[in-house]
Design a protein around this motif. Structure first.
Motif, short mmCIF file in Angstrom:
data_model
loop_
_atom_site.label_atom_id
_atom_site.label_comp_id
_atom_site.label_asym_id
_atom_site.label_seq_id
_atom_site.Cartn_x
_atom_site.Cartn_y
_atom_site.Cartn_z
N GLN A 169 0.81 -1.26 -0.16
CA GLN A 169 -0.25 -0.02 0.17
C GLN A 169 0.50 1.03 -0.27
OE1 GLN A 169 -3.68 -0.06 -0.65
NE2 GLN A 169 -3.33 2.20 -0.37
N ALA A 170 2.36 1.39 0.78
CA ALA A 170 2.50 2.39 0.66
C ALA A 170 3.47 2.66 -0.35
CB ALA A 170 3.78 2.39 2.33
N ARG A 171 3.68 1.46 -0.84
CA ARG A 171 4.69 1.30 -2.08
C ARG A 171 3.95 2.32 -3.07
NH1 ARG A 171 5.88 -4.02 -2.23
NH2 ARG A 171 6.97 -3.70 -1.04
N LYS A 172 3.06 1.84 -3.79
CA LYS A 172 1.91 3.19 -4.65
C LYS A 172 2.36 4.71 -4.14
CE LYS A 172 -1.87 -0.19 -4.81
NZ LYS A 172 -3.24 -0.78 -3.80
N TYR A 173 2.30 4.71 -3.24
CA TYR A 173 3.03 6.26 -3.07
C TYR A 173 4.38 6.62 -3.32
CZ TYR A 173 -1.88 7.01 -1.22
OH TYR A 173 -3.43 6.35 -1.74
N THR A 174 5.05 5.80 -3.03
CA THR A 174 6.43 6.12 -2.71
C THR A 174 6.96 5.71 -4.15
OG1 THR A 174 7.22 3.42 -2.23
CG2 THR A 174 6.81 5.79 0.19
N GLU A 175 6.35 4.82 -4.97
CA GLU A 175 6.85 4.59 -6.56
C GLU A 175 6.26 5.21 -7.00
OE1 GLU A 175 5.41 0.49 -7.67
OE2 GLU A 175 7.32 -0.07 -6.97
N LYS A 176 5.17 6.37 -6.91
CA LYS A 176 5.15 7.38 -8.11
C LYS A 176 5.46 8.61 -7.70
CE LYS A 176 0.37 10.04 -9.27
NZ LYS A 176 -0.71 10.12 -8.97
N ALA A 177 6.13 8.88 -6.26
CA ALA A 177 7.00 9.95 -6.00
C ALA A 177 8.15 9.76 -6.33
CB ALA A 177 6.31 10.06 -4.27
N LYS A 178 8.42 9.04 -6.14
CA LYS A 178 10.29 8.51 -7.00
C LYS A 178 9.97 8.65 -7.78
CE LYS A 178 11.35 5.71 -2.70
NZ LYS A 178 12.12 4.56 -1.95
N ARG A 179 9.31 7.93 -9.07
CA ARG A 179 9.25 8.52 -10.46
C ARG A 179 9.38 9.73 -10.69
NH1 ARG A 179 7.83 4.33 -14.00
NH2 ARG A 179 6.98 2.57 -12.74
N GLU A 180 8.52 10.56 -10.47
CA GLU A 180 8.53 12.11 -10.73
C GLU A 180 10.25 12.52 -9.94
OE1 GLU A 180 6.04 16.25 -9.44
OE2 GLU A 180 4.82 14.40 -9.60
N THR A 181 10.37 11.86 -9.26
CA THR A 181 11.68 12.80 -8.56
C THR A 181 12.75 12.68 -9.20
OG1 THR A 181 11.15 13.18 -5.87
CG2 THR A 181 13.30 13.12 -6.12
N MET A 182 13.24 10.80 -9.44
CA MET A 182 14.44 10.52 -10.03
C MET A 182 14.26 10.83 -12.07
SD MET A 182 14.36 6.23 -8.56
CE MET A 182 12.98 5.78 -8.88
N GLY A 183 12.82 11.01 -11.87
CA GLY A 183 12.90 11.30 -13.44
C GLY A 183 13.11 12.84 -13.75
N SER A 184 12.88 13.57 -13.24
CA SER A 184 13.96 14.89 -12.92
C SER A 184 15.61 14.95 -12.67
CB SER A 184 13.30 16.60 -11.43
OG SER A 184 11.57 15.71 -12.16
N ALA A 185 15.70 13.78 -12.08
CA ALA A 185 17.27 14.12 -11.87
C ALA A 185 17.93 13.90 -12.29
CB ALA A 185 17.60 13.27 -10.76
N ALA A 186 17.40 12.38 -13.38
CA ALA A 186 18.06 11.83 -14.34
C ALA A 186 17.84 13.05 -15.63
CB ALA A 186 16.75 11.17 -15.48
N ILE A 187 17.05 13.54 -15.98
CA ILE A 187 17.01 15.26 -17.18
C ILE A 187 18.34 15.81 -16.90
CG2 ILE A 187 15.73 16.95 -18.25
CD1 ILE A 187 15.13 13.68 -18.82
N VAL A 188 18.21 16.12 -15.34
CA VAL A 188 19.29 17.55 -15.14
C VAL A 188 20.62 16.37 -15.62
CG1 VAL A 188 19.36 18.04 -13.49
CG2 VAL A 188 17.69 18.09 -13.28
N LYS A 189 21.05 15.04 -15.29
CA LYS A 189 22.11 14.95 -16.28
C LYS A 189 22.68 15.08 -17.20
CE LYS A 189 22.11 11.09 -13.15
NZ LYS A 189 22.70 11.34 -11.58
N LEU A 190 21.31 15.82 -18.39
CA LEU A 190 22.12 15.94 -19.79
C LEU A 190 22.14 17.12 -19.76
CD1 LEU A 190 18.36 14.72 -21.28
CD2 LEU A 190 20.58 13.23 -22.14
N ASN A 191 22.24 17.84 -18.72
CA ASN A 191 23.03 18.92 -18.68
C ASN A 191 24.25 18.95 -18.39
OD1 ASN A 191 20.46 20.54 -19.24
ND2 ASN A 191 20.33 21.09 -16.67
#
Length: 174
Positions: free
Chosen positions: A152-174
């Motif tokens: 149940q908790a994983r549903k919330y953390t996975e969604k939140a982490k996807r956005e955070t990790m996605g943002s962090a990954a795109i920053v690496k392109l800089n």
């Protein structure tokens, strides 16, 4: 914004928003649950007996013990609630049931002009989402929300982490 601090609807909102409590727990909470700046309670998940009557308590009840958020403390101190429960009826009596409390809160939500899909349980989901987006771990979410299943908790953390990790990954392109 519609219901100001010091009103019962605002206190009900703050109570669910800053505890993540189920409606079945929130309407039972009161000063009796306060200890050393924390709110402590055993979760009460609705369960019906064979004859349709509310069961006394889920045998798998989980203890929740969380600090009282400053905004919740302000709402509690400003509202005209008694010692037994924080949120009371217009006669200053505890709600008789979870359904009565939920229906009352839903009516206050509609009076505030919010859409029909805004329901009391949605406040609990917002609390879990906010905690996950602020970096709470699965086990921290479980402790606050009274969940026993990490899925149940994983549903919330996975969604939140996807956005955070996605943002962090795109920053690496800089």
């Amino acid at each position: 914004q519609f219901w100001g601090v010091g009103t019962m609807p605002r206190l009900a909102y703050e109570l669910i928003q800053y505890t993540g409590a189920r409606v079945s727990d929130a309407f039972r909470l009161g000063k009796k649950n306060e200890k050393n700046g924390k709110l402590k309670w055993h979760t009460f998940k609705s369960a019906k007996t064979k004859d349709g009557v509310d069961a006394e308590r889920d045998e798998k009840a989980v203890e929740v013990a969380i600090p009282i958020h400053p905004k919740l403390r302000k709402a509690i101190d400003a509202a005209p609630s008694g010692n037994l429960v924080y949120v009371a009826t217009s006669n200053n009596r505890p709600f008789k049931s979870e359904k009565g409390f939920s229906n009352w809160l839903k009516a206050r939500i509609l009076e505030a002009g919010l859409p029909d899909h805004c329901v009391p349980h949605g406040l609990r989901k917002v609390a879990a989402t906010n905690l996950a987006e602020l970096g709470a771990s699965e086990f921290q979410l479980m402790a606050v929300m009274g969940w026993t299943n990490p899925a149940q908790a994983r549903k919330y953390t996975e969604k939140a982490k996807r956005e955070t990790m996605g943002s962090a990954a795109i920053v690496k392109l800089n």
